[in-house]
Design an enzyme around this catalytic site. Structure first.
Site, PDB file in Angstrom:
ATOM      1  N   LYS A  14       0.861  -1.199   0.000  1.00  0.00           N
ATOM      2  CA  LYS A  14       0.000   0.000   0.000  1.00  0.00           C
ATOM      3  C   LYS A  14       0.890   1.239   0.000  1.00  0.00           C
ATOM      4  CE  LYS A  14      -3.611   0.247   2.690  1.00  0.00           C
ATOM      5  NZ  LYS A  14      -4.265   0.272   4.030  1.00  0.00           N
TER       6      LYS A  14
HETATM    7  C1  E4P Z   1      -7.475   1.105   4.768  1.00  0.00           C
HETATM    8  O1  E4P Z   1      -6.621   0.475   4.336  1.00  0.00           O
HETATM    9  C2  E4P Z   1      -7.392   2.412   5.429  1.00  0.00           C
HETATM   10  O2  E4P Z   1      -6.104   2.632   5.865  1.00  0.00           O
HETATM   11  C3  E4P Z   1      -8.393   2.458   6.536  1.00  0.00           C
HETATM   12  O3  E4P Z   1      -9.589   1.848   6.105  1.00  0.00           O
HETATM   13  C4  E4P Z   1      -8.646   3.820   7.121  1.00  0.00           C
HETATM   14  O4  E4P Z   1      -9.739   3.735   7.995  1.00  0.00           O
HETATM   15  P1  E4P Z   1     -10.058   4.826   9.112  1.00  0.00           P
HETATM   16  O5  E4P Z   1     -10.456   6.088   8.395  1.00  0.00           O
HETATM   17  O6  E4P Z   1     -11.171   4.248   9.926  1.00  0.00           O
HETATM   18  O7  E4P Z   1      -8.793   5.004   9.894  1.00  0.00           O
END
Ligand code: E4P
Length: 220
Positions: free
Chosen positions: A86
């Site tokens: 990622k």
């Molecule tokens: C996914 O990979 C994201 O990093 C994550 O869903 C972010 O979620 P949040 O906004 O609840 O921290």
């Protein structure tokens, strides 16, 4: 639509994978920090639980493209199998996406907040685009609309990327992105269970049990 778990809680991953058609796990540095263990240790344990075929998405931390590429190579080496690095869609991140793709590593472009960020990441070679639905909703920026536009752009320009919608706080947001044609969604274990739960289902099963128990002796 593919469902993934957005967590590093290995007990929950094990429990929910046993029950549901879940295609993988996503993490980010904040999720890893909640587990209070080194990233390598956690992702190896997750891989052991989910097996080599399921997707495992792990995020970079560095700021410069070269650092991200170095992290991508090292993290991929730590866990075999179906791995995605990622990478946030900063200018250096977009550069890193092209670089890691040339090394044959699959990429999820993350921290996507606009349609153009997603489109450019897809052009750079990202396999998945991860728009943050709840964080957009919190700013009245309509997360589901961003997801819908990304799906439309992918179809319009015949791109290989898929939308992996992320950042959710409720079932309605998840339903919204599924109606918008998102290819995948990642949610916390708690929210995943809310997707399945309904009090009337529970009540119906209770009633069936009561009504049928005298007549369902199927023998030993
Ligand atoms: C996914 O990979 C994201 O990093 C994550 O869903 C972010 O979620 P949040 O906004 O609840 O921290």
């Amino acid at each position: 639509m593919m469902y993934l778990l957005d967590t590093a809680d290995t007990k929950e991953i094990k429990r929910l994978m046993d029950l549901y058609p879940i295609e993988g796990v996503t993490t980010n540095p904040s999720i890893i920090s909640k587990a209070r263990r080194p990233v390598g240790e956690i992702i190896k344990e997750i891989r052991h639980i989910i097996g080599n075929d399921k997707m495992l998405h792990v995020q970079t931390l560095g700021e410069r493209a070269e650092e991200m590429v170095d992290e991508a190579v090292k993290l991929k080496e730590m866990v075999e199998g179906n791995f995605y690095i990622k990478i946030p869609v900063t200018p250096q991140g977009i550069k890193a996406i092209s670089m890691v793709k040339k090394l044959g590593i699959k990429v999820t472009a993350t921290a996507v907040f606009t349609q153009q960020q997603g489109l450019i990441a897809a052009k750079a070679g990202a396999d998945f685009l991860a728009p943050y639905v709840n964080r957009l909703d919190n700013m009245s920026c309509h997360g589901v609309e961003v997801v819908s536009d990304l799906v439309h752009l992918i179809e319009t320009y015949n791109l290989d990327a898929k939308v992996l919608a992320a950042s959710f706080k409720n079932v309605d947001q998840v339903h919204g992105i599924s109606m918008a044609g998102a290819h995948a969604v990642t949610v916390t274990p708690k929210l995943f269970e809310h997707l399945v739960y309904h009090p009337l289902t529970k009540q119906a099963v209770r009633d069936f049990e009561e009504d049928g128990q005298r007549y369902y002796d199927l023998g030993a």
